[in-house]
Write an enzyme that holds these catalytic residues in place. Structure first.
Site, mmCIF file in Angstrom:
data_model
loop_
_atom_site.group_PDB
_atom_site.id
_atom_site.type_symbol
_atom_site.label_atom_id
_atom_site.label_comp_id
_atom_site.label_asym_id
_atom_site.label_seq_id
_atom_site.Cartn_x
_atom_site.Cartn_y
_atom_site.Cartn_z
ATOM 1 N N GLY A 1 28.332 29.171 -28.949
ATOM 2 C CA GLY A 1 27.915 28.412 -27.779
ATOM 3 C C GLY A 1 28.154 26.925 -27.791
ATOM 4 N N ARG B 1 34.739 29.193 -28.531
ATOM 5 C CA ARG B 1 35.349 28.041 -27.860
ATOM 6 C C ARG B 1 35.547 26.836 -28.793
ATOM 7 N NH1 ARG B 1 34.588 27.262 -22.367
ATOM 8 N NH2 ARG B 1 32.743 28.605 -22.503
ATOM 9 N N ARG C 1 39.963 29.976 -15.472
ATOM 10 C CA ARG C 1 38.664 29.295 -15.580
ATOM 11 C C ARG C 1 38.348 28.369 -14.401
ATOM 12 N NH1 ARG C 1 36.957 26.401 -19.116
ATOM 13 N NH2 ARG C 1 34.913 27.350 -19.319
ATOM 14 N N TYR D 1 34.968 29.470 -12.782
ATOM 15 C CA TYR D 1 33.764 28.685 -13.131
ATOM 16 C C TYR D 1 33.834 27.240 -12.635
ATOM 17 C CZ TYR D 1 34.083 32.267 -16.842
ATOM 18 O OH TYR D 1 34.248 33.416 -17.562
ATOM 19 N N CYS E 1 49.411 33.234 -4.679
ATOM 20 C CA CYS E 1 49.119 33.309 -3.249
ATOM 21 C C CYS E 1 47.617 33.302 -3.048
ATOM 22 C CB CYS E 1 49.720 34.571 -2.662
ATOM 23 S SG CYS E 1 51.463 34.386 -2.529
ATOM 24 N N GLU E 2 47.031 32.175 -3.254
ATOM 25 C CA GLU E 2 45.585 32.056 -3.185
ATOM 26 C C GLU E 2 45.287 30.565 -3.074
ATOM 27 O OE1 GLU E 2 43.697 35.041 -4.578
ATOM 28 O OE2 GLU E 2 41.737 34.110 -4.540
ATOM 29 N N TYR F 1 39.429 31.345 -23.846
ATOM 30 C CA TYR F 1 39.239 32.049 -22.570
ATOM 31 C C TYR F 1 40.354 31.747 -21.564
ATOM 32 C CZ TYR F 1 34.745 32.444 -24.879
ATOM 33 O OH TYR F 1 33.763 32.674 -25.816
HETATM 34 N N1 LLP Z 1 28.748 35.577 -29.375
HETATM 35 C C1 LLP Z 1 28.505 36.275 -28.281
HETATM 36 C C2 LLP Z 1 27.649 37.446 -28.349
HETATM 37 C C3 LLP Z 1 29.068 35.898 -27.066
HETATM 38 O O1 LLP Z 1 28.799 36.595 -25.976
HETATM 39 C C4 LLP Z 1 29.923 34.761 -27.021
HETATM 40 C C5 LLP Z 1 30.553 34.352 -25.774
HETATM 41 C C6 LLP Z 1 30.168 34.065 -28.207
HETATM 42 C C7 LLP Z 1 29.558 34.491 -29.372
HETATM 43 C C8 LLP Z 1 31.065 32.867 -28.267
HETATM 44 O O2 LLP Z 1 30.609 31.822 -27.508
HETATM 45 P P1 LLP Z 1 31.354 30.403 -27.517
HETATM 46 O O3 LLP Z 1 31.177 29.804 -28.890
HETATM 47 O O4 LLP Z 1 32.792 30.648 -27.220
HETATM 48 O O5 LLP Z 1 30.696 29.627 -26.487
HETATM 49 N N2 LLP Z 1 34.671 33.257 -20.283
HETATM 50 C C9 LLP Z 1 33.689 32.186 -20.336
HETATM 51 C C10 LLP Z 1 32.905 32.199 -21.611
HETATM 52 C C11 LLP Z 1 32.192 33.489 -21.834
HETATM 53 C C12 LLP Z 1 31.485 33.508 -23.153
HETATM 54 C C13 LLP Z 1 31.120 34.899 -23.493
HETATM 55 N N3 LLP Z 1 30.430 35.027 -24.719
HETATM 56 C C14 LLP Z 1 34.408 30.852 -20.173
HETATM 57 O O6 LLP Z 1 35.616 30.851 -20.002
HETATM 58 O O7 LLP Z 1 33.772 29.815 -20.185
#
Ligand code: LLP
Length: 465
Positions: free
Chosen positions: A275, A320, A357, A361, A388-389, A417
């Site tokens: 996160g 991320r 993204r 978002y 086309c959007e 992502y």
């Molecule tokens: N662990 C779990 C259980 C998760 O669901 C996620 C992300 C992570 C770890 C990794 O989180 P990070 O460190 O990447 O924040 N597609 C969205 C992000 C979705 C995140 C889903 N879960 C975007 O492009 O922002």
């Protein structure tokens, strides 16, 4: 008009270069906009990993994902080293491969000693094919299929059980005398300030057990010889800049550890999820990897000491913050449209199919022009994709030098992502990806061809001419 920095200094794409290593020998990748190896050479040209970006595009085509190995490795090392430094117990960093799951990325993360978090049979298969050791793989998912569970059990990976349906299915499919290694995912009920779609820890989330069911879940698990429950897991969301929610989470999780002991469960692992956010624009100011790890370790150690509990093995699973900054996407500029007094659109040869993204978002990105790194930023334009959007806009109000067709636009921070959420919308082939290091570029994902696009198509006999 030449745009000027608040300091009065005229600025150019070079302003986004990483902090100079002589002032900060070990910058945290999540606090930079460009990869750590980014330089300007021959006055105007962007270089990453010792490779000239315009040359890479000539060689591998456009659009192109360019992954800087040094930045990715540096982020892996910073996580690993920070846990070693600040945590007195055992620790294991897992790469949340949903951010970008492919053979090369899994192999690099594993070679840095990281384990891998996977969320589907496909991600699991890829990690195994990349040579990742099954005892360092953790399978997530809120609706794992029977086939996925069987693959996980047969491969010997740990399953992060998310719900009752899954627990019961596991008990059902376990072989006699088998003990399946699981963790339990719980919803901690912690709010954090990020986009609604990427928040997962609040109570109204589709993921994990309700903490009010804790008693029932621990009782059930402790009675099943088929289940070897080794830990608890929680993840509260993504792109988070505040430290407090993760510290609150760490404290809540230690309470779960304490409670589990009452049921005779020997829980020795605690996974705080991922996160940590990254810097997508100059105004983003996330904590460094080291600061984030330190904050969590301190809370867990204090809470365990207060409860007189031995320190659990501490796992975290960033996605991320490990990979986003390591990658840029290079596009070629094509058409443009000037709407007097309103806006100038500059179109590139990709868009929402390689980076969904912004449309999903409202994510904000920054870009530079790889062949005009020292040119003054004289125009504010909207970077449009080629789909086309109408909503296929990569960047609103991008401050750039004067652009012309053929210029190479580089969007920064695209490692997480982007490829993993890419699609073939409008039947655009997915771009190629290269990994760059020490002046060498290696293909890690081949560009899709038109033949690839119809590979799964079937034309029933009666429709053939
Ligand atoms: N662990 C779990 C259980 C998760 O669901 C996620 C992300 C992570 C770890 C990794 O989180 P990070 O460190 O990447 O924040 N597609 C969205 C992000 C979705 C995140 C889903 N879960 C975007 O492009 O922002």
């Amino acid at each position: 008009m030449v745009s000027t920095h608040p300091t009065g200094v005229q600025h150019s794409g070079s302003q986004y270069l990483p902090q100079r290593r002589d002032t900060n020998p070990n910058p945290s990748p999540n606090q930079e906009l460009l990869p750590l190896t980014a330089r300007v050479h021959d006055h105007d040209l962007l270089e990453i990993g010792g490779c000239d970006v315009t040359t890479l595009v000539k060689q591998f085509g456009s659009p192109l994902y360019i992954l800087d190995e040094e930045t990715l490795r540096s982020a892996c090392q910073q996580y690993r080293d920070a846990f070693k430094q600040y945590y007195k117990g055992e620790s294991q960093v897992l790469y949340a491969s949903k951010a970008w799951n492919c053979l090369a990325v899994c192999a690099i993360a594993a070679s840095e000693g990281l384990g891998i978090d996977v969320v589907s049979g496909g991600e699991l298969y890829t990690a195994l094919q990349a040579g990742v050791s099954p005892n360092k793989i953790y399978l997530h998912g809120n609706n794992k299929s029977r086939e996925e569970l069987i693959l996980a059990i047969e491969s010997g990976v740990t399953i992060v059980a998310d719900n009752w349906y899954e627990l019961r299915t596991l008990v059902e499919i376990a072989q006699p005398a088998q003990s399946i290694r699981i963790m339990l995912r719980l919803t901690p009920g912690i709010e954090c300030h990020t986009h609604e779609y990427i928040r997962t820890g609040h109570l109204d989330s589709k993921f994990g057990f309700d903490p009010n069911d804790l008693d029932e879940v621990f009782t059930f698990v402790s009675q099943q010889s088929a289940l070897n429950c080794v830990g608890v897991h929680a993840h509260i969301g993504s792109q988070i800049f505040e430290r407090q929610p993760h510290q609150d989470l760490a404290a809540v999780m230690v309470q779960w550890l304490r409670d589990a002991a009452k049921y005779g469960l020997n829980i020795t692992e605690l996974n705080v999820g991922g996160g940590l956010g990254i810097k997508y624009t100059e105004s983003d100011d996330p904590p460094s990897i080291e600061e984030w790890v330190k904050a969590i370790c301190e809370v867990i150690q204090e809470a365990c000491a207060a409860e007189n509990l031995p320190l659990p093995k501490l796992l975290s699973e960033p996605g991320r913050s490990l990979i986003a900054t390591a990658c840029v996407t290079a596009y070629t500029v094509g058409s443009s449209k000037v709407i007097p007094e309103i806006r100038t659109y500059v179109a590139i040869d990709g868009g929402m199919s390689d980076n969904p993204r912004p449309i999903t978002y409202q994510s904000v990105y920054r870009a530079v022009v790889a062949n005009k790194m020292s040119s003054p930023l004289t125009q504010t334009v909207t970077i449009a994709g080629k789909h086309c959007e109408s909503g296929d806009i990569l960047i609103k109000n991008a401050l750039l030098p004067k652009t012309e067709p053929g210029d190479i636009l580089v969007v920064m921070g695209t490692g997480a992502y982007n490829y993993s959420m890419a699609s073939n919308y409008n039947r655009l082939p997915r771009p190629a990806a290269v990994v760059v290091a020490n002046g060498e570029a290696n293909l890690i994902l081949q560009r899709e061809t038109y033949q690839d696009l119809i590979r799964q198509d079937r034309l029933p006999e009666r429709l053939k001419k």
